[in-house]
Design a protein around this motif. Structure first.
Motif, PDB file in Angstrom:
ATOM      1  N   MET A   1      21.893 -38.895 -31.482  1.00 43.40           N
ATOM      2  CA  MET A   1      20.998 -37.894 -30.932  1.00 43.40           C
ATOM      3  C   MET A   1      20.022 -37.435 -32.007  1.00 43.40           C
ATOM      4  N   THR A   2      18.825 -37.060 -31.583  1.00 41.91           N
ATOM      5  CA  THR A   2      17.829 -36.566 -32.521  1.00 41.91           C
ATOM      6  C   THR A   2      18.149 -35.116 -32.902  1.00 41.91           C
ATOM      7  N   LYS A   3      17.516 -34.640 -33.957  1.00 48.24           N
ATOM      8  CA  LYS A   3      17.731 -33.258 -34.371  1.00 48.24           C
ATOM      9  C   LYS A   3      17.314 -32.297 -33.267  1.00 48.24           C
ATOM     10  N   ALA A   4      16.262 -32.649 -32.554  1.00 49.21           N
ATOM     11  CA  ALA A   4      15.795 -31.791 -31.459  1.00 49.21           C
ATOM     12  C   ALA A   4      16.830 -31.733 -30.349  1.00 49.21           C
ATOM     13  N   GLU A   5      17.440 -32.867 -30.032  1.00 49.79           N
ATOM     14  CA  GLU A   5      18.463 -32.910 -28.982  1.00 49.79           C
ATOM     15  C   GLU A   5      19.714 -32.136 -29.392  1.00 49.79           C
ATOM     16  N   LEU A   6      20.040 -32.205 -30.695  1.00 57.07           N
ATOM     17  CA  LEU A   6      21.249 -31.532 -31.179  1.00 57.07           C
ATOM     18  C   LEU A   6      21.117 -30.009 -31.202  1.00 57.07           C
ATOM     19  N   LYS A   7      19.891 -29.511 -31.132  1.00 51.73           N
ATOM     20  CA  LYS A   7      19.703 -28.061 -31.150  1.00 51.73           C
ATOM     21  C   LYS A   7      20.400 -27.384 -29.975  1.00 51.73           C
ATOM     22  N   LYS A   8      20.604 -28.161 -28.906  1.00 51.27           N
ATOM     23  CA  LYS A   8      21.298 -27.601 -27.743  1.00 51.27           C
ATOM     24  C   LYS A   8      22.780 -27.418 -28.010  1.00 51.27           C
ATOM     25  N   PHE A   9      23.292 -28.098 -29.038  1.00 51.90           N
ATOM     26  CA  PHE A   9      24.722 -28.046 -29.367  1.00 51.90           C
ATOM     27  C   PHE A   9      24.894 -27.633 -30.833  1.00 51.90           C
ATOM     28  N   PRO A  10      24.626 -26.377 -31.151  1.00 47.95           N
ATOM     29  CA  PRO A  10      24.651 -25.925 -32.555  1.00 47.95           C
ATOM     30  C   PRO A  10      26.013 -26.056 -33.231  1.00 47.95           C
ATOM     31  N   GLN A  11      27.097 -26.143 -32.435  1.00 48.53           N
ATOM     32  CA  GLN A  11      28.435 -26.263 -33.017  1.00 48.53           C
ATOM     33  C   GLN A  11      28.756 -27.702 -33.417  1.00 48.53           C
ATOM     34  N   HIS A  12      27.853 -28.651 -33.143  1.00 50.75           N
ATOM     35  CA  HIS A  12      28.066 -30.054 -33.487  1.00 50.75           C
ATOM     36  C   HIS A  12      27.025 -30.516 -34.502  1.00 50.75           C
ATOM     37  N   VAL A  13      27.436 -31.417 -35.396  1.00 50.93           N
ATOM     38  CA  VAL A  13      26.529 -31.893 -36.447  1.00 50.93           C
ATOM     39  C   VAL A  13      25.947 -33.263 -36.130  1.00 50.93           C
ATOM     40  N   PHE A  14      26.528 -33.994 -35.177  1.00 47.64           N
ATOM     41  CA  PHE A  14      25.950 -35.264 -34.755  1.00 47.64           C
ATOM     42  C   PHE A  14      26.411 -35.567 -33.334  1.00 47.64           C
ATOM     43  N   GLY A  15      25.752 -36.521 -32.713  1.00 47.34           N
ATOM     44  CA  GLY A  15      26.111 -36.896 -31.350  1.00 47.34           C
ATOM     45  C   GLY A  15      25.447 -38.190 -30.952  1.00 47.34           C
ATOM     46  N   HIS A  16      25.857 -38.721 -29.798  1.00 43.83           N
ATOM     47  CA  HIS A  16      25.291 -39.964 -29.262  1.00 43.83           C
ATOM     48  C   HIS A  16      24.742 -39.686 -27.872  1.00 43.83           C
ATOM     49  N   ALA A  17      23.614 -40.286 -27.562  1.00 41.85           N
ATOM     50  CA  ALA A  17      23.030 -40.172 -26.231  1.00 41.85           C
ATOM     51  C   ALA A  17      22.836 -41.574 -25.671  1.00 41.85           C
ATOM     52  N   PHE A  18      23.218 -41.765 -24.426  1.00 38.37           N
ATOM     53  CA  PHE A  18      23.073 -43.084 -23.814  1.00 38.37           C
ATOM     54  C   PHE A  18      23.027 -42.941 -22.292  1.00 38.37           C
ATOM     55  N   THR A  19      22.569 -44.002 -21.646  1.00 41.63           N
ATOM     56  CA  THR A  19      22.509 -44.047 -20.189  1.00 41.63           C
ATOM     57  C   THR A  19      23.691 -44.855 -19.676  1.00 41.63           C
ATOM     58  N   THR A  20      24.376 -44.329 -18.667  1.00 46.47           N
ATOM     59  CA  THR A  20      25.549 -45.017 -18.134  1.00 46.47           C
ATOM     60  C   THR A  20      25.614 -44.816 -16.623  1.00 46.47           C
ATOM     61  N   LEU A  21      26.684 -45.324 -16.027  1.00 47.61           N
ATOM     62  CA  LEU A  21      26.919 -45.189 -14.597  1.00 47.61           C
ATOM     63  C   LEU A  21      28.182 -44.381 -14.351  1.00 47.61           C
ATOM     64  N   LYS A  22      28.265 -43.768 -13.203  1.00 49.39           N
ATOM     65  CA  LYS A  22      29.481 -43.064 -12.801  1.00 49.39           C
ATOM     66  C   LYS A  22      29.930 -43.604 -11.456  1.00 49.39           C
ATOM     67  N   CYS A  23      31.186 -44.006 -11.377  1.00 47.49           N
ATOM     68  CA  CYS A  23      31.761 -44.490 -10.123  1.00 47.49           C
ATOM     69  C   CYS A  23      32.550 -43.343  -9.504  1.00 47.49           C
ATOM     70  N   GLU A  24      32.166 -42.942  -8.313  1.00 43.09           N
ATOM     71  CA  GLU A  24      32.818 -41.824  -7.652  1.00 43.09           C
ATOM     72  C   GLU A  24      33.871 -42.351  -6.683  1.00 43.09           C
ATOM     73  N   SER A  25      35.124 -42.215  -7.080  1.00 47.36           N
ATOM     74  CA  SER A  25      36.234 -42.794  -6.314  1.00 47.36           C
ATOM     75  C   SER A  25      36.310 -42.324  -4.866  1.00 47.36           C
ATOM     76  N   PRO A  26      36.036 -41.041  -4.534  1.00 48.52           N
ATOM     77  CA  PRO A  26      36.126 -40.618  -3.135  1.00 48.52           C
ATOM     78  C   PRO A  26      35.206 -41.412  -2.204  1.00 48.52           C
ATOM     79  N   ALA A  27      34.130 -41.960  -2.738  1.00 46.10           N
ATOM     80  CA  ALA A  27      33.234 -42.792  -1.932  1.00 46.10           C
ATOM     81  C   ALA A  27      33.528 -44.273  -2.128  1.00 46.10           C
TER      82      ALA A  27
END
Length: 224
Positions: A1-27
């Motif tokens: 994650m960029t420094k700008a993105e991490l500003k939303k999570f001040p309690q964390h010093v690094f992070g990863h951002a990625f695009t993924t899928l979610k499979c919803e079992s009820p459907a």
């Protein structure tokens, strides 16, 4: 994650951002069932206490009984990992958020948002714990403060079928009183079943095909 993105999570010093899928079992699960029925598969519902109850009605048994394999397959390694989550309405939440330990997560879906969670090894209890729910909500709000405005909060508890040695995906030939029953075991996926289910199902199908194509060993005749 960029420094700008991490500003939303001040309690964390690094992070990863990625695009993924979610499979919803009820459907997804009803869709799978409809697909099977459409291909001519007959679905029967019944309770059994022993795999031998399926003999001789079925030539091959695929054992996907999860935690039930403690009894049906005499597998004492199987145990539950209890998980408690909250199901809330917060349609403005559009991004997945998960902390490093994986115990706090926010997974938006088509109609609700899942807030989690817990991993209680060996706990068979299916009743929600109010204190745990408060803890989950508090941790998730720390990551996404807008969740304070979430409504229609519902508690859910489930049991993950965990096996320390990993998924059991193998053929076993049961023998009893001169009878033979091929069983393809397919269980022990833990919390990762939805991630690997298609691949393990293909392998289970291959094992079933081997059982069907293998020459049948004649059942020994009694001299009595």
């Amino acid at each position: 994650m960029t420094k700008a993105e991490l500003k939303k999570f001040p309690q964390h010093v690094f992070g990863h951002a990625f695009t993924t899928l979610k499979c919803e079992s009820p459907a997804y699960l009803p869709w799978l069932e409809k697909r099977l029925k459409g291909s001519g598969v007959l679905i029967l519902t019944r309770r059994i206490g022993d795999l031998w109850e399926l003999h001789p009605s079925f030539d091959v048994v695929v054992n996907c009984s999860g935690l039930g394999s403690r009894q049906l397959a005499q597998d004492s390694e199987m145990f539950p990992v209890q998980g408690q989550v909250l199901n809330v309405r917060a349609p403005w939440v559009k991004h997945f958020i998960r902390d490093g330990s994986g115990l706090t997560y926010i997974y938006p879906g088509t109609s609700n948002v899942i807030l989690g969670g817990t991993r209680q090894q060996g706990d068979w209890n299916l009743s929600p714990d109010a204190e745990i729910s408060r803890g989950i909500f508090s941790r998730c709000c720390a990551l996404e403060p807008s969740l304070q405005g979430a409504c229609d909060i519902r508690e859910k508890v489930g049991l993950r079928p965990f096996r320390p040695a990993g998924v059991r995906l193998q053929t076993e030939f049961l023998a009893q009183d001169g009878r033979r029953l091929p069983v393809v075991h397919h269980y022990g996926h833990g919390s990762g079943g939805i991630s690997v289910h298609w691949g393990t199902a293909l392998e289970a199908a291959r094992l079933v095909s081997e059982c069907v194509q293998a020459p049948r060993t004649p059942t020994p005749k009694s001299n009595l």
